[in-house]
Design an enzyme around this catalytic site. Sequence first.
Site, PDB file in Angstrom:
ATOM      1  N   ASP A   1       1.026   7.901   5.945  1.00  8.06           N
ATOM      2  CA  ASP A   1       0.244   7.204   6.967  1.00  8.06           C
ATOM      3  C   ASP A   1      -0.438   8.219   7.872  1.00  8.06           C
ATOM      4  OD1 ASP A   1      -0.533   5.574   9.232  1.00  8.06           O
ATOM      5  OD2 ASP A   1       0.837   4.063   8.446  1.00  8.06           O
TER       6      ASP A   1
ATOM      7  N   HIS B   1      -6.602  -1.108   1.377  1.00  8.08           N
ATOM      8  CA  HIS B   1      -6.582  -0.631   2.762  1.00  8.08           C
ATOM      9  C   HIS B   1      -7.430   0.626   2.929  1.00  8.08           C
ATOM     10  CE1 HIS B   1      -5.019  -0.206   6.802  1.00  8.08           C
ATOM     11  NE2 HIS B   1      -4.734   1.060   6.544  1.00  8.08           N
TER      12      HIS B   1
END
Lengths: 406, 406
Positions: free
Chosen positions: B225, B315
């Site tokens: 992330d 995403h």
Amino acid sequence: MAEPSRLAVNRRRLLTGGAAALAGGAVLNQSGAAHSATVQSGFGVDVEPFHGPHQGGIATAPQSHGLFVAFDLNEGAKADARRTERETVAAILRLWTADAARLTRGAPALADTEPELATRPARLTITVGLGVELFDRIGPAGSRPRSARELPVFDVDRLEDRWSGGDLVLQICADDPVTVAHANRVLTKNVRSMATPRWRQAGFRNARGADASGTTMRNLMGQVDGTANLTAADFDDLVWMSGPVHPGLAGGTLMVIRRIAMHLDTWDELDRQSKEFTVGRTLDSGAPLTGSREADEPDFSLMHNGIPVIPQNSHVALAHHRGTRERFLRRPYNYDDPPGPGQASNTGLIFATFQRDIDEQFLPVQRRLAKFDALNQWTTAIGSSVFVVPGGVRTPDGYLGQELIG
Amino acid sequence: MAEPSRLAVNRRRLLTGGAAALAGGAVLNQSGAAHSATVQSGFGVDVEPFHGPHQGGIATAPQSHGLFVAFDLNEGAKADARRTERETVAAILRLWTADAARLTRGAPALADTEPELATRPARLTITVGLGVELFDRIGPAGSRPRSARELPVFDVDRLEDRWSGGDLVLQICADDPVTVAHANRVLTKNVRSMATPRWRQAGFRNARGADASGTTMRNLMGQVDGTANLTAADFDDLVWMSGPVHPGLAGGTLMVIRRIAMHLDTWDELDRQSKEFTVGRTLDSGAPLTGSREADEPDFSLMHNGIPVIPQNSHVALAHHRGTRERFLRRPYNYDDPPGPGQASNTGLIFATFQRDIDEQFLPVQRRLAKFDALNQWTTAIGSSVFVVPGGVRTPDGYLGQELIG
């Protein structure tokens, strides 16, 4: 206090077939044999042994993060046409053993849905205990240790159901909070058809590596906490059960978890000298008021103008063991949770202790503290639980508690 | 991303009169000049500079622990016969500045009741922001940056009041959780007559030292992330406000804090390939599906049998900037809180971002994600706040926000 890592790793290698069993590119730490410059390094790869005569997370030098989760068996799963309550618990312990054996060595759990989060165990330990009522129901007849029962409620206690009791407990500790979160998720998820978390307490100590000098932890009142603790030589006498106990308890211990709220707002109204008289130690070094260094033995007989230098109702005077049998292992973690409505702070200590006999070791000290401790004005026990901790898993095909309920 | 420590320390020394200002036996870290073998060592003594053109905790390499606390002004303290709301806020900011300047360098706050907990800053940073409504009321007329307003509510949001808004915010980050707890206690306590915590979010990343390889953090879904993040050279263009802004905002920035819940139970029902299609990256290395390493630039034009290798609604395809102006600083922390009644987990991301213009940088990306992101099925924003972050304190006698409301 912990076993030297070299021994630990070697013993583990005997059981698991060597370093090749480590997954995800993890390598043995400095004290192990193998190391490669091409893979990740850092303490994330450090491993505490899972297999052995004792469970991990007890004699293990305390990790930076500790999560305590108590579970209740699901009503529907306790006993049905298919299996007894004892078989349900055995199923849970088999799953936890399989997962813990893998996660603690940096391997993903079986069917791990986030295997990448498993590759850095960071000294992960997973310690399992059985609540005393559950133990009475499913343990071998007459095998419950005499002192393994809920503590009496003391006048100063304000116990809340939501922080007390539980059929089973997991203590999950590691030096990395991501490791703890992932282990908790795996262990909780895999048994959810049989057991549900009753309470959960997240704790922390100083980060690993923040202080290389090895100072004892400070609690959030600012006190050095845990000075009078056990050394490796004490464990056989004071922590591990042995002798005339059920074989499944040999190498096991009894665990007490008290949630102790700190009233920091009123505590902070005290001047520094009053705080030190309350604790019986100086705040800066943690030395007893009769000494100059933290490790100095307190001298409770020392007087100044006819008054004890360490007040008789100070925390250290009452918490200090009177005779060897009153010693036990303290393994506390700080907590600091969001304040509830109207609360200024929600801070305290998850006071986890390990001893072979609660009546002989823990209770005499606790009785004195409950009655006289000057610190009681600023601390309150709001949770209390007692768990029976079985011995460790000695062979790769065994599981925790097998000799008790298998 | 962070300024080199050597420069940082040297600048701090210019402002504070040198290493002697460090309290409690703390020493400069390896990159500083001073070191003594007789005092404590370890990263606890590492210092991030407080004074300078920007606040800390933004360009600072993310610390292991982050606590986000939003405050509302107390009704009674907002404005009374004695002072205006603006004067109340100025009083708060003066206190926070004085405390933060001391705590970040390892010195106890003024009237610190637990001074021993202050001696290990462990790269402590304290970042202060003003809520957009408050800013409108007390900031200089017309000075609020055009994009500094609450975000629109997106269809997929399920915002809760208890995780949104706030008159003021503190972001407290350090590599040691004890340091964070103590700083929060000091900063909250000292202003309690004027402001009360509205919400509080505790976050974590991997422990410092767990991985020396410098891998990007993983969130609790197991994904890498924050790969596409800014480098030091980007900050002047994309983070720090400058040019035709009020002088008190020069060197400042805008902060967005979104609380994003992860639905791990349904996420974990997906097979691995479906997860990777949803994210657009492989789970093991974090490489885009068109590459082999995490840092590889995704190739959204690459087709396989006429189908994009990286799905258009993945995403990464939607979060990826389309043009330089859509880039901003992501500085997220994981959260993992006790589940509420009936919840299996209470896990997610405190998604903190910094940008000079929310309309140009954050919102175009967020609009795409809200509309099309395949990941939306497993993530939900449950909190949202926007804060104006003033520039740093340049002189030891200044305070945060002084040029805006002093």
